[in-house]
Design a protein around this motif. Structure first.
Motif, PDB file in Angstrom:
ATOM      1  N   ILE A 278     -18.708  -4.934   0.856  1.00 49.23           N
ATOM      2  CA  ILE A 278     -18.491  -5.548  -0.074  1.00 49.23           C
ATOM      3  C   ILE A 278     -18.392  -5.575  -1.114  1.00 49.23           C
ATOM      4  O   ILE A 278     -18.220  -6.594  -2.197  1.00 49.23           O
ATOM      5  CB  ILE A 278     -17.569  -7.484   0.564  1.00 49.23           C
ATOM      6  N   THR A 279     -18.121  -4.258  -1.816  1.00 46.02           N
ATOM      7  CA  THR A 279     -19.232  -3.781  -3.465  1.00 46.02           C
ATOM      8  C   THR A 279     -17.152  -4.608  -4.619  1.00 46.02           C
ATOM      9  O   THR A 279     -17.814  -4.100  -5.609  1.00 46.02           O
ATOM     10  CB  THR A 279     -18.979  -2.530  -3.139  1.00 46.02           C
ATOM     11  N   LYS A 280     -16.201  -3.911  -3.260  1.00 46.30           N
ATOM     12  CA  LYS A 280     -14.465  -4.401  -4.601  1.00 46.30           C
ATOM     13  C   LYS A 280     -14.670  -2.682  -5.263  1.00 46.30           C
ATOM     14  O   LYS A 280     -13.997  -2.693  -6.226  1.00 46.30           O
ATOM     15  CB  LYS A 280     -15.040  -5.696  -5.301  1.00 46.30           C
ATOM     16  N   CYS A 281     -15.561  -2.076  -4.458  1.00 45.96           N
ATOM     17  CA  CYS A 281     -15.353  -0.602  -5.448  1.00 45.96           C
ATOM     18  C   CYS A 281     -13.799  -0.859  -5.286  1.00 45.96           C
ATOM     19  O   CYS A 281     -12.680   0.267  -5.874  1.00 45.96           O
ATOM     20  CB  CYS A 281     -15.915   0.437  -4.934  1.00 45.96           C
ATOM     21  N   CYS A 282     -13.148  -0.526  -3.696  1.00 47.52           N
ATOM     22  CA  CYS A 282     -11.717  -0.552  -3.370  1.00 47.52           C
ATOM     23  C   CYS A 282     -10.424  -1.142  -4.006  1.00 47.52           C
ATOM     24  O   CYS A 282      -9.762  -0.720  -4.645  1.00 47.52           O
ATOM     25  CB  CYS A 282     -11.627  -0.879  -2.055  1.00 47.52           C
ATOM     26  N   THR A 283     -10.846  -2.090  -4.599  1.00 49.23           N
ATOM     27  CA  THR A 283      -9.847  -3.461  -4.968  1.00 49.23           C
ATOM     28  C   THR A 283      -9.905  -2.675  -6.709  1.00 49.23           C
ATOM     29  O   THR A 283      -8.746  -2.591  -7.041  1.00 49.23           O
ATOM     30  CB  THR A 283     -10.926  -4.798  -5.075  1.00 49.23           C
ATOM     31  N   GLU A 284     -10.888  -2.914  -7.113  1.00 48.19           N
ATOM     32  CA  GLU A 284     -11.121  -1.894  -8.299  1.00 48.19           C
ATOM     33  C   GLU A 284     -10.310  -1.263  -8.864  1.00 48.19           C
ATOM     34  O   GLU A 284      -9.095  -0.388 -10.138  1.00 48.19           O
ATOM     35  CB  GLU A 284     -12.319  -1.422  -8.889  1.00 48.19           C
ATOM     36  N   VAL A 285      -9.976   0.304  -8.372  1.00 48.15           N
ATOM     37  CA  VAL A 285      -9.111   1.787  -8.541  1.00 48.15           C
ATOM     38  C   VAL A 285      -7.178   1.405  -7.890  1.00 48.15           C
ATOM     39  O   VAL A 285      -7.129   2.049  -7.490  1.00 48.15           O
ATOM     40  CB  VAL A 285      -9.174   3.029  -6.863  1.00 48.15           C
ATOM     41  N   CYS A 286      -7.018   0.158  -7.133  1.00 46.26           N
ATOM     42  CA  CYS A 286      -5.922   0.195  -5.854  1.00 46.26           C
ATOM     43  C   CYS A 286      -4.867  -0.319  -7.370  1.00 46.26           C
ATOM     44  O   CYS A 286      -5.206  -0.838  -7.664  1.00 46.26           O
ATOM     45  CB  CYS A 286      -5.820  -1.219  -5.421  1.00 46.26           C
ATOM     46  N   PRO A 287      -4.066   1.125  -7.420  1.00 47.51           N
ATOM     47  CA  PRO A 287      -3.344   0.893  -8.455  1.00 47.51           C
ATOM     48  C   PRO A 287      -2.054  -0.329  -8.261  1.00 47.51           C
ATOM     49  O   PRO A 287      -0.969  -0.241  -9.127  1.00 47.51           O
ATOM     50  CB  PRO A 287      -2.687   2.613  -8.023  1.00 47.51           C
TER      51      PRO A 287
ATOM     52  N   CYS B 124       1.054  -1.504  -0.204  1.00 44.34           N
ATOM     53  CA  CYS B 124       0.029   0.127  -0.184  1.00 44.34           C
ATOM     54  C   CYS B 124       0.679   1.196   0.185  1.00 44.34           C
ATOM     55  O   CYS B 124       1.606   1.328   0.725  1.00 44.34           O
ATOM     56  CB  CYS B 124      -1.069   0.360   1.143  1.00 44.34           C
ATOM     57  N   ILE B 125       0.670   1.827  -0.704  1.00 40.38           N
ATOM     58  CA  ILE B 125       1.028   2.832  -0.870  1.00 40.38           C
ATOM     59  C   ILE B 125       0.224   4.194  -0.210  1.00 40.38           C
ATOM     60  O   ILE B 125       0.875   5.363  -0.282  1.00 40.38           O
ATOM     61  CB  ILE B 125       1.399   3.402  -2.446  1.00 40.38           C
ATOM     62  N   GLU B 126      -0.794   4.205   0.267  1.00 34.31           N
ATOM     63  CA  GLU B 126      -1.695   5.041   0.764  1.00 34.31           C
ATOM     64  C   GLU B 126      -2.024   6.486  -0.397  1.00 34.31           C
ATOM     65  O   GLU B 126      -1.498   7.980   0.172  1.00 34.31           O
ATOM     66  CB  GLU B 126      -0.900   5.802   2.282  1.00 34.31           C
ATOM     67  N   CYS B 127      -1.880   5.928  -1.533  1.00 33.68           N
ATOM     68  CA  CYS B 127      -2.787   6.855  -2.297  1.00 33.68           C
ATOM     69  C   CYS B 127      -5.024   7.562  -1.530  1.00 33.68           C
ATOM     70  O   CYS B 127      -4.875   8.247  -2.558  1.00 33.68           O
ATOM     71  CB  CYS B 127      -3.239   6.479  -3.817  1.00 33.68           C
ATOM     72  N   PHE B 128      -4.888   6.838  -1.136  1.00 38.25           N
ATOM     73  CA  PHE B 128      -6.382   6.702  -0.237  1.00 38.25           C
ATOM     74  C   PHE B 128      -7.484   6.975  -1.770  1.00 38.25           C
ATOM     75  O   PHE B 128      -8.312   6.988  -1.546  1.00 38.25           O
ATOM     76  CB  PHE B 128      -6.009   7.893   0.650  1.00 38.25           C
ATOM     77  N   LEU B 129      -6.604   6.657  -2.525  1.00 37.61           N
ATOM     78  CA  LEU B 129      -7.797   5.769  -3.787  1.00 37.61           C
ATOM     79  C   LEU B 129      -8.885   5.924  -3.654  1.00 37.61           C
ATOM     80  O   LEU B 129     -10.327   5.232  -3.735  1.00 37.61           O
ATOM     81  CB  LEU B 129      -7.976   5.867  -4.893  1.00 37.61           C
ATOM     82  N   CYS B 130      -8.515   4.250  -2.448  1.00 32.45           N
ATOM     83  CA  CYS B 130      -9.902   3.363  -2.117  1.00 32.45           C
ATOM     84  C   CYS B 130     -10.737   3.971  -0.848  1.00 32.45           C
ATOM     85  O   CYS B 130     -11.915   3.740  -0.770  1.00 32.45           O
ATOM     86  CB  CYS B 130      -9.090   1.804  -1.153  1.00 32.45           C
ATOM     87  N   GLN B 131      -9.897   4.713   0.045  1.00 34.04           N
ATOM     88  CA  GLN B 131     -10.675   5.178   0.837  1.00 34.04           C
ATOM     89  C   GLN B 131     -12.017   6.158   0.199  1.00 34.04           C
ATOM     90  O   GLN B 131     -12.616   6.252   0.588  1.00 34.04           O
ATOM     91  CB  GLN B 131      -9.596   6.490   1.840  1.00 34.04           C
ATOM     92  N   ASN B 132     -11.612   7.138  -1.011  1.00 30.90           N
ATOM     93  CA  ASN B 132     -12.271   8.529  -1.669  1.00 30.90           C
ATOM     94  C   ASN B 132     -13.259   7.016  -2.471  1.00 30.90           C
ATOM     95  O   ASN B 132     -14.922   8.093  -2.014  1.00 30.90           O
ATOM     96  CB  ASN B 132     -10.897   8.911  -2.515  1.00 30.90           C
TER      97      ASN B 132
END
Length: 346
Positions: A205-214, A144-152
């Motif tokens: 668990i919609t997996k939207c966080c997984t989809e955007v993880c770089p 994890c690079i802490e881009c916070f895209l998953c949080q966003n």
């Protein structure tokens, strides 16, 4: 010579703002962050954007490009059609400071609330060796690079500001899961904390966080779902409920105690005796016998240790084992030593 492309960039601050149109030169091989820098250099010198490494490793240049959370330095212009308008906006979940820069303090606050790694007390260097399979299980989450895209992108806080005090978000679910998997972490309440303090139950668990993880971390499948399953096992499994009625609390905290009491057998310990094997709760197989002392008399690794492909023990899987391991051979529980404290740690 590059071609002119149509960009729409959000300009404003915490009081408001709007999208502004620009025609900007784009050259072959460039990424969106390159174009933003060209805008700063040629048309809007006061445009605010956060960036650092420009190599996809610092997570600083998080933004929304055509509505999708991405890293500006990893989004190539070649992925867009030649006549497509590229719209760049700040992360929507966090308050805007100015232009494309948002206030992500929420994430650092949640990081401080998460209990840190707690190694066993009095553990000396060389006294404990992690199995490679234990290393591999949690290694993914350390990318994890802490881009916070998953949080966003997580709709629990993206669409519901009122959920933020009670919800940590996917970035910190993988941190809690990593520590819960770690054989050397002595905290036994991470599952309860994830449920009660981090808001694990809010995640559907919609997996939207997984989809955007770089970094392509399987946040949902490898961290959130397993943690949810462990919470359910701990709180609602009827066998666990019955066990809490039958056994004492210390026997429940150390699963080997109840099994040893029921069978009348003793459990091998990490006493340093090479004749005894290291067994662990729920692993259903004996650990490898030590082949040599972990360190020499001077407290350092021996020369032989440095050149071996594995340290001080034979492979528990055999040299002909293919990886990845089948699920039935994975070791899912933390090692324990019945000669230690109530949690099985020395």
């Amino acid at each position: 010579m590059g071609t002119k492309r149509h960009f729409r960039v959000w300009r404003g601050d915490d009081t408001g703002g709007s999208l502004q149109d620009f025609q900007v030169e784009v050259n072959e091989g460039e990424v969106v962050l390159d174009v933003i820098h060209r805008l700063q250099a040629t048309q809007t010198p006061d445009l605010a954007v956060r960036w650092n490494c420009k190599a996809g490793k610092c997570g600083s240049c998080s933004m929304e490009i055509n509505g999708k959370p991405r890293l500006g330095c990893m989004t190539r212009m070649s992925t867009f059609a030649d006549n497509e308008t590229v719209t760049v906006t700040p992360l929507r979940t966090f308050p805007v400071i100015r232009d494309l820069v948002t206030n992500v303090n929420f994430n650092y606050q949640k990081a401080r609330e998460l209990p840190a790694f707690a190694p066993p007390k009095d553990l000396e260097p060389g006294e404990y060796r992690m199995q490679q399979v234990d290393v591999e299980r949690s290694q993914e989450f350390r990318k994890c690079i802490e881009c916070f895209l998953c949080q966003n992108v997580c709709h629990v806080i993206r669409d519901h500001e009122e959920n933020k005090p009670a919800f940590s978000g996917p970035r910190f679910f993988i941190r809690a899961s990593e520590l819960d998997m770690h054989p050397l972490d002595t905290r036994t309440d991470r599952k309860e904390l994830a449920q009660a303090e981090q808001g694990l139950g809010y995640c559907n668990i919609t997996k939207c966080c997984t989809e955007v993880c770089p970094e392509h971390i399987k946040i949902t499948d490898n961290a959130i779902i397993p943690m949810k399953e462990r919470v359910v096992d701990r709180r609602y499994d009827p066998v666990t409920w019955l066990g809490r009625k039958i056994f004492r609390r210390d026997q429940l905290d150390d699963p080997t105690a109840g099994r040893a009491a029921a069978t009348g057998t003793s459990v091998a310990t990490r006493s340093g005796d090479p004749a005894t094997a290291d067994t662990s709760a729920g692993w259903h197989q004996e650990g490898p016998l030590p082949q040599a002392a972990p360190v020499g008399p001077d407290g350092k690794l021996t020369v032989a240790e440095l050149y071996l492909d594995r340290a001080a023990a034979a492979s528990p899987f055999g040299d002909d084992q293919e990886f990845p391991l089948p699920p039935e051979k994975l070791r899912y529980q933390h090692p324990s030593a019945p000669d230690g404290d109530a949690h099985g740690h020395r």
